[in-house]
Design a protein around this motif. Structure first.
Motif, PDB file in Angstrom:
ATOM      1  N   ASN A   1       0.861  -1.188   0.000  1.00 32.85           N
ATOM      2  CA  ASN A   1       0.000   0.000   0.000  1.00 32.85           C
ATOM      3  C   ASN A   1       0.895   1.236   0.000  1.00 32.85           C
ATOM      4  N   LEU A   2       1.174   1.753  -1.194  1.00 33.95           N
ATOM      5  CA  LEU A   2       2.113   2.863  -1.350  1.00 33.95           C
ATOM      6  C   LEU A   2       1.593   4.152  -0.730  1.00 33.95           C
ATOM      7  N   GLU A   3       0.297   4.401  -0.861  1.00 32.01           N
ATOM      8  CA  GLU A   3      -0.264   5.643  -0.330  1.00 32.01           C
ATOM      9  C   GLU A   3      -0.115   5.681   1.200  1.00 32.01           C
ATOM     10  N   ALA A   4      -0.412   4.549   1.841  1.00 34.61           N
ATOM     11  CA  ALA A   4      -0.280   4.487   3.306  1.00 34.61           C
ATOM     12  C   ALA A   4       1.186   4.596   3.719  1.00 34.61           C
TER      13      ALA A   4
ATOM     14  N   ASP B   1       6.107  -8.142   6.017  1.00 34.49           N
ATOM     15  CA  ASP B   1       4.902  -8.026   5.187  1.00 34.49           C
ATOM     16  C   ASP B   1       4.888  -6.661   4.478  1.00 34.49           C
ATOM     17  N   ILE B   2       5.994  -6.374   3.820  1.00 34.56           N
ATOM     18  CA  ILE B   2       6.068  -5.165   2.991  1.00 34.56           C
ATOM     19  C   ILE B   2       5.106  -5.335   1.814  1.00 34.56           C
ATOM     20  N   ILE B   3       4.970  -6.575   1.381  1.00 30.25           N
ATOM     21  CA  ILE B   3       4.209  -6.885   0.156  1.00 30.25           C
ATOM     22  C   ILE B   3       3.022  -7.806   0.479  1.00 30.25           C
ATOM     23  N   GLY B   4       2.239  -8.093  -0.561  1.00 26.54           N
ATOM     24  CA  GLY B   4       1.075  -8.969  -0.393  1.00 26.54           C
ATOM     25  C   GLY B   4      -0.177  -8.144  -0.210  1.00 26.54           C
ATOM     26  N   TYR B   5      -1.256  -8.504  -0.898  1.00 26.27           N
ATOM     27  CA  TYR B   5      -2.561  -7.846  -0.875  1.00 26.27           C
ATOM     28  C   TYR B   5      -2.623  -6.566  -1.723  1.00 26.27           C
ATOM     29  N   GLY B   6      -1.646  -5.682  -1.581  1.00 28.79           N
ATOM     30  CA  GLY B   6      -1.740  -4.357  -2.193  1.00 28.79           C
ATOM     31  C   GLY B   6      -1.141  -4.271  -3.584  1.00 28.79           C
ATOM     32  N   PRO B   7      -1.423  -3.154  -4.302  1.00 26.67           N
ATOM     33  CA  PRO B   7      -1.082  -3.045  -5.721  1.00 26.67           C
ATOM     34  C   PRO B   7       0.324  -2.544  -6.034  1.00 26.67           C
ATOM     35  N   ASN B   8       1.109  -2.133  -5.017  1.00 26.40           N
ATOM     36  CA  ASN B   8       2.434  -1.565  -5.301  1.00 26.40           C
ATOM     37  C   ASN B   8       3.570  -2.267  -4.548  1.00 26.40           C
ATOM     38  N   PRO B   9       3.751  -3.572  -4.765  1.00 24.22           N
ATOM     39  CA  PRO B   9       4.802  -4.266  -4.022  1.00 24.22           C
ATOM     40  C   PRO B   9       6.202  -3.738  -4.332  1.00 24.22           C
ATOM     41  N   ARG B  10       6.490  -3.497  -5.595  1.00 23.43           N
ATOM     42  CA  ARG B  10       7.846  -3.057  -5.972  1.00 23.43           C
ATOM     43  C   ARG B  10       8.152  -1.674  -5.383  1.00 23.43           C
ATOM     44  N   GLU B  11       7.195  -0.775  -5.479  1.00 24.99           N
ATOM     45  CA  GLU B  11       7.410   0.587  -4.981  1.00 24.99           C
ATOM     46  C   GLU B  11       7.630   0.573  -3.462  1.00 24.99           C
ATOM     47  N   CYS B  12       6.871  -0.270  -2.761  1.00 24.07           N
ATOM     48  CA  CYS B  12       7.033  -0.344  -1.302  1.00 24.07           C
ATOM     49  C   CYS B  12       8.376  -0.979  -0.939  1.00 24.07           C
TER      50      CYS B  12
ATOM     51  N   LYS C   1      -8.732   5.567  -1.039  1.00 21.45           N
ATOM     52  CA  LYS C   1      -9.556   5.384  -2.245  1.00 21.45           C
ATOM     53  C   LYS C   1      -8.679   5.184  -3.475  1.00 21.45           C
ATOM     54  N   GLU C   2      -7.528   5.843  -3.493  1.00 24.06           N
ATOM     55  CA  GLU C   2      -6.574   5.658  -4.595  1.00 24.06           C
ATOM     56  C   GLU C   2      -6.052   4.219  -4.591  1.00 24.06           C
ATOM     57  N   THR C   3      -5.734   3.707  -3.404  1.00 27.58           N
ATOM     58  CA  THR C   3      -5.245   2.325  -3.287  1.00 27.58           C
ATOM     59  C   THR C   3      -6.331   1.341  -3.713  1.00 27.58           C
TER      60      THR C   3
END
Ligand SMILES: [Fe+2]
Length: 254
Positions: free
Chosen positions: A12-15, A36-47, A230-232
């Motif tokens: 979740n990049l926005e969060a 748990d940097i990744i998983g579920y959300g749309p921006n794993p690489r950015e996070c 909402k963006e996420t």
């Protein structure tokens, strides 16, 4: 010492950006990430990149373990998210050298971190990557004792996405305090404690704001931040692969 403890970002990049900006604004440069940097959300690489850039200590979560190997005890939605995340990290649209560095970073994450009197894990002292230590476990004396036996003094964890503090008293009884019970501040004292830092990117305590913790000397404060969820949500739906419920739960905070 002033240190921020963040956990369960879940792509979740926005969060994550909101939390990192807030940490910076509070003059904190020392950050520990509990996995748990990744998983579920749309921006794993950015996070992953933002956490790498922090240069902070970071621990392996069960979602990092899942993209590397296999998801253990994952439900259908979580399993779909693991597969999508692995494919997204591996996508040929990205620089292969950067992708390789990302996999090396994930692969080298430690299962725990010990520093002074503090133990840092993703899940629990007993099973650092996977065991859920839930507020209701305070009535499970054996489980709590098994975990507190492995805590020399203080421990930080994440994993359940429910912030709060487990405190073991001298008679070995354990209580769990939610941030609302303690005005969002837990004062470290002679009692052993296991503090859950909550979740940056997918809170599950009926509050949809990003959650993290700052430790300053003997004071541990829980922080909540509104962000553009909402963006996420839109990004999750736009993947057309990640389950819709992963977007819905960001609004609900559970
Ligand atoms: Fe998580």
């Amino acid at each position: 010492m002033k240190r921020a403890i963040i956990s369960d970002i879940h792509g979740n990049l926005e969060a994550l950006k909101a939390v990192l900006d807030d940490i910076k604004a509070k003059g904190v440069s020392d950050i520990i990430c509990l996995g748990d940097i990744i998983g579920y959300g749309p921006n794993p690489r950015e996070c992953l990149k933002l956490i790498q850039d922090c240069g902070s200590v970071c621990i392996k979560g069960n979602h990092e373990e899942a993209v590397l190997y296999i998801g253990i005890n994952f439900n259908v939605e979580a399993g779909l998210a693991v597969d999508w995340t692995r494919n997204e990290i591996n996508s040929v649209k990205y620089d292969p050298v950067e992708t390789e560095m990302m996999w090396n970073f994930i692969g080298e994450l430690p299962r725990l971190h010990e520093e002074d009197d503090f133990l840092y894990v993703h899940a629990s002292p007993k099973e650092p990557v996977r065991e859920y230590l839930r507020p209701s476990d305070v009535t499970n004396a054996e489980k709590m004792q098994d975990n507190f036996n492995l805590v020399r003094h203080k421990c930080f964890c994440g994993h359940t996405h429910e912030p709060g503090a487990f405190v073991q008293y001298t008679d070995e009884s354990v209580s769990f305090y939610r941030p609302a019970d303690i005005k969002s501040v837990y004062n470290l004292d002679e009692n052993k404690c296991i503090i859950n830092a909550g979740s940056v990117g997918q809170p599950r305590d009926n509050d949809n704001r990003a959650c993290y913790v700052i430790m300053e000397d003997n004071k541990v404060s829980f922080h909540r931040l509104a962000y553009n969820y909402k963006e996420t949500m839109k990004k999750i739906l736009d993947t057309k692969v990640l389950p819709k419920m992963l977007a819905v739960r960001l609004h609900a905070g559970k």
